[in-house]
Design an enzyme around this catalytic site. Structure first.
Site, mmCIF file in Angstrom:
data_model
loop_
_atom_site.group_PDB
_atom_site.id
_atom_site.type_symbol
_atom_site.label_atom_id
_atom_site.label_comp_id
_atom_site.label_asym_id
_atom_site.label_seq_id
_atom_site.Cartn_x
_atom_site.Cartn_y
_atom_site.Cartn_z
ATOM 1 N N LYS A 42 15.155 -38.774 11.990
ATOM 2 C CA LYS A 42 15.055 -38.819 13.305
ATOM 3 C C LYS A 42 15.243 -40.313 13.949
ATOM 4 C CE LYS A 42 14.132 -35.848 16.705
ATOM 5 N NZ LYS A 42 14.318 -34.443 16.920
ATOM 6 N N ASP A 69 17.894 -35.505 21.462
ATOM 7 C CA ASP A 69 16.707 -34.970 21.500
ATOM 8 C C ASP A 69 15.998 -35.279 22.890
ATOM 9 O OD1 ASP A 69 14.244 -33.846 19.729
ATOM 10 O OD2 ASP A 69 13.337 -35.361 20.809
HETATM 11 P P1 NDP Z 1 14.981 -32.964 27.662
HETATM 12 O O1 NDP Z 1 14.797 -34.349 27.525
HETATM 13 O O2 NDP Z 1 16.449 -32.253 27.951
HETATM 14 O O3 NDP Z 1 14.041 -32.119 28.355
HETATM 15 C C1 NDP Z 1 12.575 -32.545 27.851
HETATM 16 C C2 NDP Z 1 11.771 -31.840 28.908
HETATM 17 O O4 NDP Z 1 10.409 -31.770 28.567
HETATM 18 C C3 NDP Z 1 11.827 -32.331 30.541
HETATM 19 O O5 NDP Z 1 11.406 -31.257 31.326
HETATM 20 C C4 NDP Z 1 10.816 -33.452 30.395
HETATM 21 O O6 NDP Z 1 10.254 -33.896 31.697
HETATM 22 C C5 NDP Z 1 9.443 -32.840 29.637
HETATM 23 N N1 NDP Z 1 8.765 -33.739 28.736
HETATM 24 C C6 NDP Z 1 9.454 -34.699 27.894
HETATM 25 N N2 NDP Z 1 8.349 -35.532 27.549
HETATM 26 C C7 NDP Z 1 7.324 -34.927 28.144
HETATM 27 C C8 NDP Z 1 5.703 -35.485 28.023
HETATM 28 N N3 NDP Z 1 5.436 -36.372 27.312
HETATM 29 N N4 NDP Z 1 4.857 -34.822 28.959
HETATM 30 C C9 NDP Z 1 5.437 -33.603 29.615
HETATM 31 N N5 NDP Z 1 6.628 -33.332 29.694
HETATM 32 C C10 NDP Z 1 7.538 -33.700 29.030
HETATM 33 O O7 NDP Z 1 14.700 -32.741 26.141
HETATM 34 P P2 NDP Z 1 15.080 -31.233 25.079
HETATM 35 O O8 NDP Z 1 14.993 -30.020 26.020
HETATM 36 O O9 NDP Z 1 16.241 -31.483 24.250
HETATM 37 O O10 NDP Z 1 13.874 -31.239 24.343
HETATM 38 C C11 NDP Z 1 12.537 -30.615 24.486
HETATM 39 C C12 NDP Z 1 11.962 -30.448 23.195
HETATM 40 O O11 NDP Z 1 12.436 -29.478 22.179
HETATM 41 C C13 NDP Z 1 11.479 -31.780 22.377
HETATM 42 O O12 NDP Z 1 10.234 -31.408 21.797
HETATM 43 C C14 NDP Z 1 12.470 -31.794 21.364
HETATM 44 O O13 NDP Z 1 12.114 -32.390 20.181
HETATM 45 C C15 NDP Z 1 12.615 -30.176 21.018
HETATM 46 N N6 NDP Z 1 14.023 -29.802 20.219
HETATM 47 C C16 NDP Z 1 15.238 -30.271 20.723
HETATM 48 C C17 NDP Z 1 16.454 -29.855 20.433
HETATM 49 C C18 NDP Z 1 17.698 -30.142 21.177
HETATM 50 O O14 NDP Z 1 18.823 -29.676 20.406
HETATM 51 N N7 NDP Z 1 17.684 -30.741 22.266
HETATM 52 C C19 NDP Z 1 16.246 -28.991 19.103
HETATM 53 C C20 NDP Z 1 14.818 -28.691 18.599
HETATM 54 C C21 NDP Z 1 13.786 -29.333 19.385
HETATM 55 P P3 NDP Z 1 10.701 -35.102 32.492
HETATM 56 O O15 NDP Z 1 11.877 -34.884 32.835
HETATM 57 O O16 NDP Z 1 9.531 -35.349 33.599
HETATM 58 O O17 NDP Z 1 10.610 -36.148 31.614
HETATM 59 O O1 2IT Z 2 14.611 -31.414 16.634
HETATM 60 C C1 2IT Z 2 15.758 -31.275 16.670
HETATM 61 O O2 2IT Z 2 16.016 -30.422 15.828
HETATM 62 C C2 2IT Z 2 16.713 -31.650 17.394
HETATM 63 N N1 2IT Z 2 16.414 -32.713 18.106
HETATM 64 C C3 2IT Z 2 18.371 -31.541 17.085
HETATM 65 C C4 2IT Z 2 18.922 -32.290 15.952
HETATM 66 C C5 2IT Z 2 20.408 -32.260 15.613
HETATM 67 O O3 2IT Z 2 20.622 -32.986 14.669
HETATM 68 O O4 2IT Z 2 21.063 -31.264 16.057
#
Ligand code: NDP
Ligand code: 2IT
Length: 457
Positions: A137, A177
């Site tokens: 990461k 992420d």
């Molecule tokens: P984005 O940046 O696209 O969206 C994040 C969302 O979560 C936004 O709505 C944001 O609000 C909110 N958020 C972020 N940080 C906080 C916080 N500290 N408190 C409250 N709300 C928060 O990220 P993703 O959708 O990609 O990721 C969301 C989650 O999914 C994370 O935990 C990530 O690690 C996990 N994940 C992502 C993957 C991917 O492929 N993208 C794969 C697997 C897991 P705001 O806009 O106000 O910051």
């Molecule tokens: O938490 C996760 O699994 C991700 N943010 C996706 C990682 C990736 O390499 O696609």
């Protein structure tokens, strides 16, 4: 460790406790990292009781220490020509199963503890996908909010100017992420390509399909989460049809979870951002949500300007007080604590599945499990994103593209397999139905066996 293991005397428990105590001493300030390790260690007791060779090879002491932690200065100029400094990270935790693989997070909260917890979890998640990817990461404490497009571009270029020497298609493959999506991956890829003087498409995933990106990668984490929930429901003779669902967050994972849920007949009544949440009794209008978040990069609060029946509440955590059948935390770590879990339970929740990484703390997980809630842990439930990243790597190696339906079909099959393997491991090790234990064990065993087979290093 928690009281669950205190006072017990088996060799396996003594070993696990001793490694954890040592880890706590060495990393006393890293609460998120210790939390992630504790959750896995608690699951592994039955495995170590049946496999003394894991103790003999001292697998746990080896697996909790990252191969390396890279930390670097990122210097860039803002639109006022002021020089700004941020800290960048890449934690290369374990490459036994395949090249280091995992996302990059740009968020002001990023620190070494958060990077290590995410990279540690990624090892087991990636092993669970059944594809050859190790765990890593990275990210930065850079705050993308309020930055212009040019500032984002210059930051990404500066970040890659340091990172490029540590990554490569067969070495370490970052992706997105929190705070890192298609736009950022494009800027990072452009800079990597310029520095290397070669188009090594497989060095990053989540690229645009116009230059090596996989179709369905953008949708994959959210869709995969919903496919996983479908499997959980199917085992209980249920479907998503007409279920009331609360999804936290409104980013990449949340939006595409909502899209697939609606396609399968469920009603999503709420979503959020870090400021607050919206409740729409008629069901979230996805077109409006995408317009606000993907086109305008605006706050979720503005949703109520388009939908007269919707309401906004300025309290991110309050979303868990909305009654629902299924809760899908898709924002960030530790967004569901014991109180939120009890509230969900009192309001009749039946299923909780984690789109975010470690969104439920240990107390919340225990409350769900003790009360018979179907609980889909992050490592299993959100693995569809990284699995599809591995499919992107395969397409890049083969120098070809697969269709959306081909990728989506493979993703669906991978999620079914992850569910089946996690369920089977839970059963085999004496905790039927406990997918936390099942997914931790199923992922761990693949990595541990690889470590033994590849020798001490
Ligand atoms: P984005 O940046 O696209 O969206 C994040 C969302 O979560 C936004 O709505 C944001 O609000 C909110 N958020 C972020 N940080 C906080 C916080 N500290 N408190 C409250 N709300 C928060 O990220 P993703 O959708 O990609 O990721 C969301 C989650 O999914 C994370 O935990 C990530 O690690 C996990 N994940 C992502 C993957 C991917 O492929 N993208 C794969 C697997 C897991 P705001 O806009 O106000 O910051
Ligand atoms: O938490 C996760 O699994 C991700 N943010 C996706 C990682 C990736 O390499 O696609």
């Amino acid at each position: 460790m928690t009281t669950q293991t205190l006072g017990t005397k088996t060799v396996a428990e003594n070993y696990i406790n001793a490694v954890f105590e040592q880890l706590k001493q060495k990393n006393s300030q890293q609460s998120e990292f210790l939390q992630a390790v504790e959750e896995i260690f608690l699951s592994l007791i039955p495995v170590f009781e049946q496999h003394p060779e894991y103790i003999q090879h001292n697998i746990l002491s080896r697996i909790v220490e990252p191969d390396r932690i890279i930390s670097f200065r990122v210097t860039w100029q803002d639109d006022q020509n002021q020089v700004q400094v941020n800290r960048g990270y890449r934690v290369q935790f374990n490459n036994v199963v395949g090249p280091y693989k995992g996302g990059l997070r740009f968020h002001p909260s990023v620190n070494e503890s958060i990077m290590k917890f995410l990279a540690f979890e990624q090892i087991f998640k990636n092993a669970l996908t059944g594809l050859p990817i190790g765990g890593a990461k990275g990210g930065s404490d850079f705050n993308p909010k309020g930055k212009s497009n040019s500032e984002i571009m210059r930051f990404c270029q500066a970040f890659m100017t340091e990172l490029y020497r540590h990554i490569g298609p067969d070495v370490d493959v970052p992706a997105g992420d929190i705070g890192v999506g298609g736009r950022e991956i494009g800027y990072l890829f452009g800079q990597y390509k310029r520095i290397r003087g070669a188009n090594e498409a497989g060095v990053l995933t989540g690229k645009s399909p116009g230059f090596g990106g996989s179709l369905a990668r953008k949708e994959a984490t959210g869709y995969g989460l919903v496919y996983f929930v479908e499997e959980m429901l199917k085992d209980n003779n249920e479907t998503l049809e007409n279920k009331t669902i609360v999804v936290s967050g409104s980013g990449n994972v949340a939006i595409y979870a909502i899209e697939k849920l609606q396609a399968l007949g469920a009603k999503v009544v709420a979503c959020s951002d870090s400021n607050g949440y919206v409740f729409d009794p008629d069901g979230i209008d996805l077109k409006i949500l995408k317009e606000i978040k993907e086109v305008k990069s605006d706050r979720i609060q503005t949703y109520i300007n388009y939908r007269p029946n919707a309401s906004y509440t300025e309290d991110f955590h309050g979303i868990w007080s909305i009654p629902c059948d299924i809760a899908l935390p898709c924002a960030t770590q530790n967004e569901i604590d014991g109180d939120a879990a009890r509230t969900l339970l009192a309001n009749g929740v039946k299923v909780v599945a984690e789109g975010a990484n470690m969104p439920s703390n240990l107390e919340a997980i225990n409350i769900f499990l003790e009360n018979g809630i179907l609980f889909g842990p992050a490592k299993a439930a959100n693995a569809g994103g990284v699995a599809t990243s591995a499919l992107e790597m395969a397409q890049n190696s083969g120098r070809n593209y697969w269709t959306f339906d081909q990728v989506d079909g493979k993703l669906h099959e991978i999620m079914r397999n992850i569910y089946a393997e996690s369920k089977e491991a839970a059963q085999k090790y004496g905790t039927p139905g406990n997918l936390v234990v099942g997914s931790n064990i199923a992922g761990f065993v693949k990595v541990a066996n690889g470590m033994i087979a590849e020798g001490v290093y």
